[in-house]
Design an enzyme around this catalytic site. Structure first.
Site, PDB file in Angstrom:
ATOM      1  CE1 TYR A 100      -4.372   0.727  -0.306  1.00 50.58           C
ATOM      2  CE2 TYR A 100      -3.783   2.557   1.120  1.00 50.58           C
ATOM      3  CZ  TYR A 100      -4.674   1.950   0.250  1.00 50.58           C
ATOM      4  OH  TYR A 100      -5.847   2.572  -0.058  1.00 50.58           O
ATOM      5  CG  LEU A 101       4.331   0.454  -2.236  1.00 54.07           C
ATOM      6  CD1 LEU A 101       5.327   0.296  -3.392  1.00 54.07           C
ATOM      7  CD2 LEU A 101       4.984   0.080  -0.911  1.00 54.07           C
ATOM      8  NE  ARG A 141      -1.530  -0.245  11.225  1.00 45.54           N
ATOM      9  CZ  ARG A 141      -0.360  -0.884  11.385  1.00 45.54           C
ATOM     10  NH1 ARG A 141       0.758  -0.202  11.446  1.00 45.54           N
ATOM     11  NH2 ARG A 141      -0.326  -2.202  11.502  1.00 45.54           N
ATOM     12  N   GLY A 172       6.290   8.024   1.185  1.00 41.14           N
ATOM     13  CA  GLY A 172       7.344   7.617   2.127  1.00 41.14           C
ATOM     14  C   GLY A 172       8.111   6.416   1.579  1.00 41.14           C
ATOM     15  CG  HIS A 173       6.140   2.660   1.263  1.00 40.39           C
ATOM     16  ND1 HIS A 173       4.793   2.929   1.394  1.00 40.39           N
ATOM     17  CD2 HIS A 173       6.455   1.878   2.334  1.00 40.39           C
ATOM     18  CE1 HIS A 173       4.317   2.314   2.470  1.00 40.39           C
ATOM     19  NE2 HIS A 173       5.310   1.681   3.062  1.00 40.39           N
ATOM     20  CB  SER A 187       1.074   6.066   8.160  1.00 40.97           C
ATOM     21  OG  SER A 187       0.623   4.784   8.571  1.00 40.97           O
ATOM     22  CG  ASP A 210       7.728   2.289  11.042  1.00 40.44           C
ATOM     23  OD1 ASP A 210       6.722   1.969  11.666  1.00 40.44           O
ATOM     24  OD2 ASP A 210       7.683   2.703   9.858  1.00 40.44           O
TER      25      ASP A 210
HETATM   26  P1  AMP Z   1       5.531  -0.294   6.141  1.00 39.58           P
HETATM   27  O1  AMP Z   1       5.075  -0.731   4.795  1.00 39.58           O
HETATM   28  O2  AMP Z   1       4.604   0.620   6.832  1.00 39.58           O
HETATM   29  O3  AMP Z   1       6.024  -1.440   6.995  1.00 39.58           O
HETATM   30  O4  AMP Z   1       6.822   0.578   5.897  1.00 39.58           O
HETATM   31  C1  AMP Z   1       7.884   0.100   5.104  1.00 39.58           C
HETATM   32  C2  AMP Z   1       9.047   1.034   5.243  1.00 39.58           C
HETATM   33  O5  AMP Z   1       8.642   2.360   4.870  1.00 39.58           O
HETATM   34  C3  AMP Z   1       9.560   1.144   6.688  1.00 39.58           C
HETATM   35  O6  AMP Z   1      10.981   1.206   6.664  1.00 39.58           O
HETATM   36  C4  AMP Z   1       8.960   2.446   7.150  1.00 39.58           C
HETATM   37  O7  AMP Z   1       9.705   3.077   8.162  1.00 39.58           O
HETATM   38  C5  AMP Z   1       8.990   3.262   5.887  1.00 39.58           C
HETATM   39  N1  AMP Z   1       8.044   4.379   5.956  1.00 39.58           N
HETATM   40  C6  AMP Z   1       6.719   4.320   6.264  1.00 39.58           C
HETATM   41  N2  AMP Z   1       6.187   5.555   6.288  1.00 39.58           N
HETATM   42  C7  AMP Z   1       7.180   6.431   5.995  1.00 39.58           C
HETATM   43  C8  AMP Z   1       7.277   7.843   5.882  1.00 39.58           C
HETATM   44  N3  AMP Z   1       6.219   8.630   6.075  1.00 39.58           N
HETATM   45  N4  AMP Z   1       8.468   8.379   5.572  1.00 39.58           N
HETATM   46  C9  AMP Z   1       9.554   7.587   5.384  1.00 39.58           C
HETATM   47  N5  AMP Z   1       9.542   6.250   5.476  1.00 39.58           N
HETATM   48  C10 AMP Z   1       8.380   5.671   5.784  1.00 39.58           C
END
Ligand code: AMP
Length: 282
Positions: free
Chosen positions: A32-33, A188, A36-37, A186, A151
């Site tokens: 669900y990119l 979420r 941030g991703h 996020s 995170d």
């Molecule tokens: P997730 O898919 O939420 O597990 O996140 C995957 C990666 O993306 C993890 O290393 C997170 O820290 C990073 N991430 C999530 N949200 C952000 C954001 N707003 N800015 C930078 N990195 C992010």
């Protein structure tokens, strides 16, 4: 761009790239990119020749009653983003591929730093995270892996794991990407109603306030943490707000420019986290 579901296909692809002398960059995600991703993919592309993205909603890191079942998923959208960022291989394993016998016999359990902050309300969460990241590292064998500072506790524990287990992987921490009004991106956030989204700004607002107080000379951890507790209003349920050291996660004493203000709170049913370095940009 290749999309594969099996560990064997990842190993084959990586082997071919390595044979050409290429280095491997890796970004693990739950999918669900968002932007941030995307920033992590851009950073990993700068740091390596061949780029691998994994998308896996890891059941081991979700507790009972958490959002594993309803975690947002949109593979088509994720693949379009991956393609646009020069990803060479997307690994989208099934739960069965990752945990063929169900619960693994051997896990990576952080014995320090995991019972506080997010770990206090999510027992076993970081064991699930470190176990899947260690498995993914074993499958992909990257030279460099990029994680977001969003995170923050996760990043610290992954650095510790790589250090303590002597894994030959360089860990890069990337800055938090925010909406213009300050909300940290996020997956979420998609759970939030318009009204909840407005309330969610209490988190980044309190962190920004702490940075401003620090810039104006405030050095009392108690005063800064009291400001973080003010998040607890207007339908936002404060979970924790602490000023901690970036390497040890211990409470800062004294508070300094590298200390990190970290918060978690519930907005409606959605649990959000955020953090800022007191003397840093954001
Ligand atoms: P997730 O898919 O939420 O597990 O996140 C995957 C990666 O993306 C993890 O290393 C997170 O820290 C990073 N991430 C999530 N949200 C952000 C954001 N707003 N800015 C930078 N990195 C992010």
């Amino acid at each position: 761009m290749k999309v594969v579901e099996s560990i064997a296909e990842v190993r084959e692809w990586v082997g071919r790239r390595r044979a050409k002398g290429e280095t491997i960059g890796f970004v693990p995600t739950l999918g669900y990119l968002h932007a941030g991703h995307e920033s992590l993919l851009e950073r990993a592309a700068q740091e390596s020749d061949a780029l691998i993205l994994s998308i896996f909603v890891n059941p081991l890191q979700f507790g009972p009653g958490e959002d594993f079942e309803r975690y947002p998923r949109d593979l088509e959208h994720d693949l379009a983003i991956a393609e646009a960022h020069g990803v060479g291989l997307v690994f989208t394993p099934s739960t069965r591929e990752m945990y063929p016998e169900g619960e693994p016999w051997v896990v990576v359990d952080p014995v320090r730093g995991a019972d506080r902050l997010c770990g206090a309300s999510r027992p076993g969460h970081f064991r699930g995270v470190l176990t899947v990241v260690a498995k993914l590292f074993g499958i992909v064998a990257p030279d460099v892996a990029v994680f977001g500072r969003k995170d923050f506790q996760q990043l610290v524990l992954i650095r510790r794991m790589v250090h303590d287990l002597n894994l030959p992987i360089r860990i890069v921490g990337a800055p938090i990407i925010r909406e213009e009004d300050g909300l940290a991106l996020s997956s979420r956030n998609s759970y939030l109603s318009a009204d909840e989204r407005r309330r969610a700004l209490r988190l980044s607002g309190a962190l920004r306030a702490c940075r401003e107080m620090f810039a104006a000379g405030e050095r009392s951890r108690a005063v800064l943490e009291a400001r973080l507790r003010e998040i607890d209003a207007d339908g936002v349920q404060f979970e924790y707000g602490e000023i901690v050291e970036p390497d040890s996660l211990e409470r800062s004493d004294p508070v300094g420019p590298d200390s990190v203000a970290a918060v978690a709170a519930r907005v409606g049913k959605t649990r959000l986290i955020d953090n800022m370095t007191l003397g840093g940009p954001s």
